[in-house]
Design an enzyme around this catalytic site. Structure first.
Site, PDB file in Angstrom:
ATOM      1  N   ASP A   1       0.832  -9.884   2.471  1.00  0.00           N
ATOM      2  CA  ASP A   1       0.631  -8.865   3.506  1.00  0.00           C
ATOM      3  C   ASP A   1       1.924  -8.644   4.298  1.00  0.00           C
ATOM      4  OD1 ASP A   1      -0.906  -7.005   4.912  1.00  0.00           O
ATOM      5  OD2 ASP A   1      -1.625  -8.476   6.363  1.00  0.00           O
TER       6      ASP A   1
ATOM      7  N   ARG B   1      -0.949  10.120   4.298  1.00  0.00           N
ATOM      8  CA  ARG B   1      -0.799   8.945   5.177  1.00  0.00           C
ATOM      9  C   ARG B   1      -0.883   7.635   4.408  1.00  0.00           C
ATOM     10  NH1 ARG B   1      -5.403   8.983   9.107  1.00  0.00           N
ATOM     11  NH2 ARG B   1      -4.310   7.216   9.981  1.00  0.00           N
ATOM     12  N   LYS B   2      -1.146   7.695   3.089  1.00  0.00           N
ATOM     13  CA  LYS B   2      -1.389   6.458   2.338  1.00  0.00           C
ATOM     14  C   LYS B   2      -0.148   6.012   1.540  1.00  0.00           C
ATOM     15  CE  LYS B   2      -5.224   8.260   0.571  1.00  0.00           C
ATOM     16  NZ  LYS B   2      -6.529   8.397  -0.135  1.00  0.00           N
TER      17      LYS B   2
END
Ligand SMILES: CCCCCCCCCCCC(=O)SCCNC(=O)CCNC(=O)[C@H](O)C(C)(C)COP(=O)(O)OP(=O)(O)OC[C@H]1O[C@@H](n2cnc3c(N)ncnc32)[C@H](O)[C@@H]1OP(=O)(O)O
Length: 248
Positions: free
Chosen positions: A167, A212-213
């Site tokens: 992450d 936006r991805k």
């Protein structure tokens, strides 16, 4: 409120334009980096950059650091930078404190906030890592040495610690590519355990950007590339910084 949001936006902008590492002449990259740390801590008010080598780093960590760092932009004596697609990303123990706007975010959230991966003082105990980004190829490489506090199965790294690193690496990469983002989806396949204390490579590459991805793929591998430990796909969604102030 509007002023605060402007400061926060500026903070994120500064995170997407990190400065290049400086290589001193007549020193190897690792010698240069170690002396840089020592000098900074004595003479400079700058915050500590946790991605610089420390005494806990093993030989494989140092070898890889020197390998990637030697490919980074170097500043010449005239202040010019030599073109290179690679850039080392500094890493601090607070998300935004040292960028304009971060002070405000910390005050809003809590003054004692610390970045999860940088909150253990003892060098080598947990997450030791350094990130390098390749602007041309839109990929990012992280060298990661897993300390003894990250144990999951006996003698091996905890799956949550691996997820944290994935992450962190892909999130930093996505921020570099797309500005302020949050993780929307993280899919992980654990293929083979990572021995505690070992050094691994975490590679992050951009798949696509759609509105936006931002879609990113990630692999955690042995440093010689022969063993795949973990693979992941991650979706990040771009946010307006007011999303963080409002609490999502
Ligand atoms: C800083 C550097 C140094 C710091 C270095 C450290 C870096 C660490 C990085 C860590 C990052 C994190 O862990 S962040 C913490 C963990 N994540 C979170 O807490 C996020 C919680 N979720 C949220 O806040 C929200 O759901 C968002 C922001 C993700 C999305 O909300 P939104 O802004 O309202 O957007 P929304 O309209 O719902 O969705 C936008 C588009 O994305 C799609 N979408 C949204 N969520 C999903 C999903 N889970 N799976 C599939 N698709 C999704 C929608 O279908 C839509 O597609 P379409 O219709 O447009 O096609």
């Amino acid at each position: 409120m509007a002023r605060m949001l402007r400061r926060l936006r500026k903070g994120f902008q500064s995170l997407t334009s990190f400065s290049a590492a400086t290589i001193q002449p007549n020193l190897s990259a690792s010698e240069s980096s170690r002396s840089e740390v020592a000098l900074l801590s004595f003479f400079s008010p700058k915050p500590r950059d946790f991605s610089l080598p420390n005494s806990s780093w093993g030989s494989e960590m140092m070898r890889l650091y020197d390998h990637y760092n030697s490919q980074c932009e170097a500043e010449t004596e005239g202040g010019q930078t030599q073109g290179s697609p690679w850039q080392r990303l500094p890493s601090y123990n607070r998300s935004l404190k040292y960028a304009p706007g971060g002070v405000y975010l910390s005050k809003i959230v809590q003054s004692k906030a610390r970045l999860f991966t940088r909150n253990i003082r003892e060098p080598g105990a947990a997450f030791e890592y350094a990130l390098f980004v390749n602007k041309g190829e839109k990929k990012c490489v992280c060298i990661f040495q897993a300390g003894w506090l990250l144990e999951g199965p006996p003698g091996h790294v905890h799956g949550g610690a691996i997820a944290t690193m994935i992450d962190t690496v892909t999130g930093t990469h996505a921020t570099f590519l797309s500005g302020p983002i949050m993780t929307a989806n993280l899919n992980i396949a654990y293929r083979s355990p990572i021995p505690l204390g070992s050094t691994v490579l975490i590679e992050s590459s951009l798949d696509t950007q759609e509105g936006r991805k931002t879609f990113i793929s990630c692999k955690v591998m042995s440093t010689d590339g022969s063993k795949l430990h973990t693979e992941a796909t991650v979706l990040f969604v771009s946010i307006n910084v007011s999303h963080l102030v409002r609490g999502g």
